[in-house]
Design a protein around this motif. Structure first.
Motif, mmCIF file in Angstrom:
data_model
loop_
_atom_site.group_PDB
_atom_site.id
_atom_site.type_symbol
_atom_site.label_atom_id
_atom_site.label_comp_id
_atom_site.label_asym_id
_atom_site.label_seq_id
_atom_site.Cartn_x
_atom_site.Cartn_y
_atom_site.Cartn_z
ATOM 1 N N CYS A 221 38.188 41.953 32.766
ATOM 2 C CA CYS A 221 38.392 40.545 33.208
ATOM 3 C C CYS A 221 36.530 39.616 32.889
ATOM 4 O O CYS A 221 36.388 39.988 33.386
ATOM 5 N N CYS B 224 36.799 38.097 36.754
ATOM 6 C CA CYS B 224 37.198 38.779 37.963
ATOM 7 C C CYS B 224 36.346 40.001 37.513
ATOM 8 O O CYS B 224 35.524 40.496 38.745
ATOM 9 N N CYS C 169 45.296 37.961 33.802
ATOM 10 C CA CYS C 169 45.126 38.783 34.487
ATOM 11 C C CYS C 169 45.612 38.907 35.527
ATOM 12 O O CYS C 169 46.277 38.307 36.240
ATOM 13 N N TYR D 187 44.927 40.005 38.144
ATOM 14 C CA TYR D 187 43.947 40.290 39.682
ATOM 15 C C TYR D 187 44.106 39.053 40.030
ATOM 16 O O TYR D 187 43.735 39.499 40.994
ATOM 17 N N CYS D 188 43.339 38.158 38.559
ATOM 18 C CA CYS D 188 43.045 36.662 39.095
ATOM 19 C C CYS D 188 43.973 35.746 38.230
ATOM 20 O O CYS D 188 43.984 34.382 38.542
#
Ligand code: ZN
Length: 90
Positions: A3, A6, A26, A28-29
């Motif tokens: 990504c 992040c 993404c 995660y973020c």
């Protein structure tokens, strides 16, 4: 694939990247990202690939037949997946 925001690794075959549509998120973020082709990498890599197929394909085909075209397909697929990168979508 990393990504761009992040730096977390997102698997190429993960759910997040295989969603329909141009823009992915993404996991995660939650940043909106886009899969882009690294043109420079593609151009640099495609020249040896063309030479490889000219010089190696003919003897390969006579030796392995159908299998060699599958092999070339796999090589091309791996190569294209390496030339893909993630970019932040503004
Ligand atoms: Zn992220």
């Amino acid at each position: 694939m990393k990504c761009p925001v992040c730096e977390n690794n997102i698997g190429f075959f993960s759910k997040a990247l295989n969603k329909w549509g141009k823009y992915k998120t993404c996991p995660y973020c939650q940043t909106k990202i886009e899969v882009a082709i690294n043109l420079k990498f593609l151009v640099i890599g495609i020249i040896p690939l063309i030479f490889f197929s000219i010089f190696a394909l003919n003897p390969l085909v006579s030796k392995f037949g159908m299998f060699s075209s599958v092999l070339i397909g796999i090589i091309a697929g791996v190569f294209i997946s390496f030339s893909l990168k993630l970019e932040k979508q503004e």
